[in-house]
Design an enzyme around this catalytic site. Structure first.
Site, short mmCIF file in Angstrom:
data_model
loop_
_atom_site.label_atom_id
_atom_site.label_comp_id
_atom_site.label_asym_id
_atom_site.label_seq_id
_atom_site.Cartn_x
_atom_site.Cartn_y
_atom_site.Cartn_z
N HIS A 290 11.66 -2.12 -11.18
CA HIS A 290 11.51 -2.19 -9.72
C HIS A 290 11.35 -3.64 -9.25
CE1 HIS A 290 10.05 -0.59 -5.79
NE2 HIS A 290 9.38 -1.73 -5.78
N GLU A 291 10.43 -4.34 -9.85
CA GLU A 291 10.19 -5.73 -9.39
C GLU A 291 11.41 -6.59 -9.68
OE1 GLU A 291 7.75 -5.75 -7.53
OE2 GLU A 291 6.77 -3.97 -8.32
ZN ZN Z 1 8.78 -2.76 -4.19
#
Ligand code: ZN
Length: 849
Positions: A290-291
Site C-alpha cells: 500500500h505505502e
Molecule cells: Zn494510504
C-alpha cells in the site's frame, strides 16, 4: 482554553493558494528540547490565484526570526499561523523556529520515540515543524540538511553530502508538505537492491532499532514484490535512487507513504515466525505494498485538497487488494475484505458518523481517515472497473498517470479520464462519491414460460445532513444455476440505474436458482427472501467463491438470528451443510476456514437493528457460544481428522498455502477445545514453534478458562518483545468473560508494561475491550465508563488516537434505553473535559447528534 469554536471547512470554499513555491531548503538542528528549524522558501505570486494573501500555517512553533529578501520582518501572528506583507514579485522567505520534539506526545509533527527523531506530517503535521502553506496543492522541491549527533539521519529523496554531524538530502520530485519526513536515530538497516524495468538500480533499506534486524527479511521481500508488481500490472516504476522504510514503535496509524522514506508502525513491518502470526504476515505484506503504491497514487499524483482523500486512498487500497489477490488467493482476499467492510464501513455508513466517500465538510481532517474513505473508496474503484471492463480500466489509468503526473488532482479529474477513454457519462456514478449511506438492494423474482425475471429496487436510508438519496448506478453480477446444480448462465453484470428495474433471462427449461451480487460487485445490502434449502444448495454448488461463502454465512446468520430472537435451537440445516463443506477436500483449506467463521457480534447486532429490533449484546454472545458448542459436538467425528490432516510439518513459511492449512487446523482446534477442555490446546501451546500456533492455542486456553498458566508463561517468554506483549494484553481482554472483560482491561492498565503514550499498547488494552461487543456493551455500563476514563486521559496527550477510538461509541443508538443513557453519560463526560481537543470534540459531537 479554546478561544474560538472549531471552524468547519467546506469543499465548496476551495481557492488556490496565492503563491507558488520554487524551492524549499530546510535545516534541522536537532535537540530533544529545542530543535531549531531554519527554512528558506522561494515564493512567487501564483498567476492562477485570485488573491495573494500571504498566510502560512504554523502551530506550537516558537518563532525566533523571520526575513523577507534578507531583511528582518515582524509577521502578524494569527490563529493557526501568521500573515505578512510581501513584495509584489518573487521573494525569499526565511524563518527560524524552535520546537520540542521530546514533549510532542501527539505523534504529529517532529516527535521522539525511544530516543529516535521521527516525523508524521499527514495530514496537517508539517505546520508543527515550520511556518508553511501546509496544504496538498502547494508542491515543491525540498532540500534538507539535518545537523545532529545521530548515527543515521534520513529524509526524502536522494542522499547528498554527509559528514560528521550532518546529512543532506535532495528530493527532486515536487511534493506537498504532508509527504515530508525526517528520521534520526541509532538505527540498523536491512539492505537490499532492486533493478527497475528500465534498468535503474535502487538501494533499498529497512531501518530498525538494534535487535530488530532479524525481523526485516519478509518486509523486504514484500517491498521487492510490490515494486515488480506495480511495474508489471500498472506500468509504474520507482523514481529515486533509494527507498527507505523505517520502523517506529510509537505511531498513530499503520504506516505513511512519505516520498522515498516510508515510516511504519513497527507492528506493520517487523515479522518473524516466532513473533508474528499468519495474519500479521499478510497484513504486513499488504501495508508495505500500500505505502509503496502511493508513490504513484498519492505522491506523483496527489490530492488538491483533503476532501479528495479518497482519490489516493481508495485507489491505493484497491491496488493493494489486487496485489494481495495476485500474491495469495483472490477469493480468500475478497471474502476477508467484505467481512471487514461490513463490520467497519457498513457500521459507519449506517450510524451518526456516516459521510460521503468524498466528504463536503470537516472540522478536523484527521477524523476522516475512515473505513468509508478507504474501504468504500476502494469499492468504488472496483465497481468502476466492473462497469467499464478491464481493458478500459487499464487505458483510463494509463491516461490518468500521463495527464496528471505532477498534479494535485480531484475526483472530477479521476472520473474524467474514465469518461474520456470510454465515452461514458459518469455523472450518475459520481453519486457514489457524494451520497453517504449503504444502499439496500431488494430483489424479487418471477418465472413463467421459460423466462426468469429479477425485479430490483434500491433505497438508501437518510444519513446525517442527507435526507433524500438519488438512485445510483449499481453493477449487479448475477449467475444462474439450474436445479441440479449446473450453471446455466455464467456471471453477467446487470447495470441498474433506476430506483426500480427488472432484468429478464429467457430460454430456461426450469426455474433457476440465482446467485446474485457475485464477488460482492457493489457495496450494498442485498435483501432477498431465501430459505435454508436454497442456501445449502448454493453453498454446495455456486461456482462463484464469494457467493458460495456468502450462502454459508447467510445460513449461519439466519440461524443465529432465530436463536437470538426466538430462542430457537441451532439450525440443523446449517450444521449439516457446514460439516459437509468442511469435509470437502476439493475446497481450499483457507476457504474452509473462512466458511467455518461465524458472523461477528457486530454484524449480528447490525442485522437485528436493520430489521427493527433492539439488539441485546449478551443474547448475541450467548447464541454464538451455543452455536459453537453445538457445532463442536455435531462435527466431533471430523474435527480430529481435520486437525491431524492440516498440521504443517514443513518448516514455517508465511505462504498462503501454509497459512490456509494452519487456519483450518486451528478452527478445528477451537472445536476440539470445546469438548476436551483444552487438553489438545495445551499440547499445541507447549510444542508450538511459531506465533500462529502459539497464539491459536493461547486463545483456546483462555476461552476454555484454562489460561492462567499460559498467561504467566507467555509473559515470561515474551516480556522483552513489545509487539508480542501487545498480543498478550489484547488476548486477555478479548477472551475474557463479557461480564469480566472491563475489569480485566482495567487491571491491565495498572500493569507495569501498560503505557498510554504508545498507541499500540493503548489499543491492545482499551481498543480490545471496545471491540468485544458483549463486554463493551455490558449492561452495567462499566465498559463505557472505563473507555471514557481513558479517552479523557489520552486526549490530553494524543488527540488523534483518542478521536479515532471514540468511534467505538458510534452504534449506541441501536441499544436499549438503559445502555443509551450510560453511553450518553460517558460521551457527555468526555465532552465536558476542559481543553478537549478539536479532534475529539468533533467526533463526540457528531456521535451525540
Ligand atoms: Zn494510504
Amino acid at each position: 482554553m479554546k478561544d474560538t469554536a472549531p471552524e468547519t471547512i467546506y469543499l465548496a470554499d476551495y481557492t488556490a493558494f496565492g503563491f507558488v513555491i520554487d524551492r524549499v531548503q530546510l535545516t534541522f538542528r536537532l535537540d530533544p528540547k529545542a530543535t531549531r528549524v531554519l527554512s528558506r522558501i522561494a515564493f512567487r505570486p501564483n498567476p492562477d490565484a485570485a488573491e495573494h494573501d500571504f498566510f502560512l500555517h504554523g502551530e506550537e512553533l516558537k518563532l525566533i526570526r523571520a526575513r523577507i529578501n534578507g531583511a528582518e520582518v515582524t509577521p502578524q501572528m494569527v490563529p493557526g499561523g501568521l500573515r505578512c506583507d510581501v513584495p509584489e514579485g518573487p521573494f525569499l522567505w526565511e524563518a527560524e523556529v524552535e520546537i520540542a520534539p521530546e514533549d510532542n506526545t501527539a505523534l504529529e509533527g517532529l516527535y521522539m520515540s525511544n530516543g529516535m527523531y521521527c516525523t508524521q506530517c499527514e495530514a496537517e503535521g508539517f505546520r508543527k515543524i515550520t511556518y508553511y502553506p501546509d496544504r496538498p496543492d502547494v508542491m515543491a522541491v525540498f532540500d534538507v540538511r539535518i545537523e545532529g549527533e545521530m548515527p543515521v539521519m534520513l529524509s526524502n529523496g536522494n542522499p547528498g553530502d554527509t559528514g560528521n554531524g550532518f546529512a543532506e538530502w535532495h528530493d527532486p520530485w515536487p511534493k506537498p508538505a504532508y509527504l515530508f519526513a525526517l528520521v534520526a536515530g541509532d538505527l540498523v538497516n536491512h539492505p537490499d537492491r532492486f533493478t527497475t524495468a528500465s534498468g535503474s538500480d535502487v538501494e533499498l533499506n529497512i531501518w530498525v532499532r538494534p535487535g530488530d534486524e532479524g525481523k526485516c527479511a519478509f518486509g523486504m521481500q514484500a517491498l521487492k514484490d510490490s515494486m515488480r508488481w506495480d511495474e508489471e500490472v500498472y506500468g509504474r516504476e520507482y523514481d529515486l535512487d533509494i527507498f527507505n522504510i523505517v520502523a517506529v514503535d510509537d505511531f498513530n496509524m499503520g504506516a505513511m507513504e512519505n516520498k522515498g522514506l516510508n515510516i511504519f508502525n513497527s507492528s506493520c513491518v517487523l515479522a518473524s515466525p516466532e513473533t508474528s502470526t499468519d495474519g500479521n504476515y499478510e497484513r504486513i505484506e499488504a501495508i508495505i505494498a500500500h505505502e509503496y503504491f502511493h508513490n504513484w497514487t498519492g505522491n506523483r499524483i496527489t490530492c488538491r485538497d483533503w476532501f479528495q482523500l479518497c482519490l489516493k486512498e481508495g485507489l491505493t487500497v484497491y491496488r493493494d487488494s489486487q496485489f494481495t489477490s495476485d500474491m495469495r488467493s483472490a477469493p480468500v482476499k475478497r471474502i476477508s475484505d467484505v467481512i471487514m467492510l461490513r463490520a467497519r464501513q457498513f457500521r459507519e455508513d449506517n450510524g451518526p458518523l456516516a459521510h460521503p466517500v468524498r466528504p463536503e465538510s470537516f472540522v478536523e481532517i484527521n477524523n476522516f481517515y475512515t473505513a468509508t474513505v478507504y474501504e468504500k473508496g476502494a469499492e468504488l474503484i472496483g465497481m468502476l472497473k466492473t462497469l467499464v471492463g478491464d481493458e478500459a480500466y487499464d487505458k483510463a489509468l494509463e491516461l490518468y498517470f500521463e495527464r496528471h503526473d505532477g498534479d494535485a488532482a480531484t475526483i472530477e479529474d479521476w472520473l474524467k479520464v474514465f469518461e474520456d477513454t470510454t465515452g461514458r457519462d459518469l455523472s450518475q456514478f459520481k453519486r457514489w462519491y457524494s451520497q453517504a449511506g449503504t444502499p439496500r438492494l431488494s430483489v424479487t423474482e418471477e418465472f413463467a414460460d421459460g423466462t426468469y425475471t429479477l425485479h430490483f429496487e434500491q433505497k438508501t436510508p437518510p444519513t446525517p445532513g442527507q435526507e433524500a438519496k438519488d438512485p445510483r448506478v449499481i453493477p449487479i453480477a448475477v449467475g444462474l444455476l439450474n436445479p441440479n446444480g449446473d450453471e446455466v448462465m455464467p456471471t453477467t453484470v446487470l447495470e441498474m440505474t433506476e430506483a426500480r428495474q427488472s432484468f429478464s433471462f429467457d430460454g430456461l427449461s426450469a426455474r433457476p436458482v440465482p446467485s446474485i451480487l457475485r464477488g460482492f460487485s457493489a457495496p450494498v445490502i442485498l435483501e432477498r427472501e431465501s430459505d435454508n434449502a436454497e442456501r445449502a444448495f448454493l453453498l454446495a454448488h455456486d461456482t462463484d467463491p464469494f457467493n458460495k461463502w456468502e450462502a454459508g454465512r447467510a445460513l449461519a446468520r439466519d440461524g443465529l438470528l432465530a436463536m437470538i430472537r426466538e430462542g430457537a435451537a441451532p439450525d440443523q440445516g446449517y450444521l449439516d451443510a457446514v460439516a459437509t463443506m468442511a469435509r470437502d477436500s476439493a475446497l481450499d483449506p483457507a476457504f474452509r476456514a473462512l466458511a467455518l467463521g461465524l458472523p461477528g457480534q457486530e454484524e449480528l447486532a447490525q442485522s437485528l437493528h436493520d430489521a427493527g429490533d433492539t439488539p441485546d449484546p449478551q443474547a448475541i454472545w450467548e447464541a454464538l457460544e451455543t452455536l459453537r458448542q453445538t457445532r463442536a459436538e455435531h462435527m466431533q467425528d471430523i474435527t480430529a481428522k481435520l486437525y491431524a490432516e492440516f498440521q504443517v510439518t514443513e518448516p514455517f513459511e508465511p505462504s498462503a498455502a501454509q497459512a490456509g492449512a494452519r487456519a483450518l487446523a486451528n478452527a478445528a482446534l477451537g472445536m476440539i477445545t470445546r469438548l476436551d477442555g483444552g487438553a489438545q490446546a495445551q499440547r499445541q501451546y507447549d510444542s508450538a514453534d511459531n506465533m500462529t500456533q502459539q497464539l491459536a492455542a493461547f486463545s483456546c486456553l483462555l476461552e476454555a478458562g484454562k489460561g492462567e498458566e499460559a498467561v504467566r508463561a507467555f509473559y515470561e517468554q515474551w516480556q522483552n518483545d513489545r509487539l508480542v506483549i501487545d498480543k498478550w494484553f489484547s488476548m486477555q481482554v478479548i477472551h475474557a468473560d463479557p461480564a469480566e472483560a472491563a475489569d480485566v482491561a482495567a487491571s491491565l492498565t495498572q500493569h507495569q508494561d501498560f503505557s498510554m503514550k504508545n498507541p499500540n499498547r493503548f489499543r491492545a488494552t482499551l481498543g480490545a475491550l471496545a471491540m468485544s461487543p458483549a463486554a463493551f456493551h455490558h449492561a452495567s455500563g462499566k465498559g463505557y465508563a472505563l473507555l471514557a476514563d481513558w479517552l479523557i486521559r489520552l486526549d490530553a496527550l494524543n488527540p488523534q488516537t483518542t478521536a479515532r477510538m471514540c468511534s467505538q461509541f458510534e452504534t449506541w443508538r441501536r441499544y436499549d434505553e438503559g445502555r443509551q443513557a450510560k453511553v450518553k453519560a460517558a460521551l457527555e463526560r468526555i465532552l465536558a473535559t476542559p481543553d478537549l481537543s478539536r479532534d475529539t470534540t468533533e467526533m463526540v459531537t457528531r456521535i451525540l447528534e
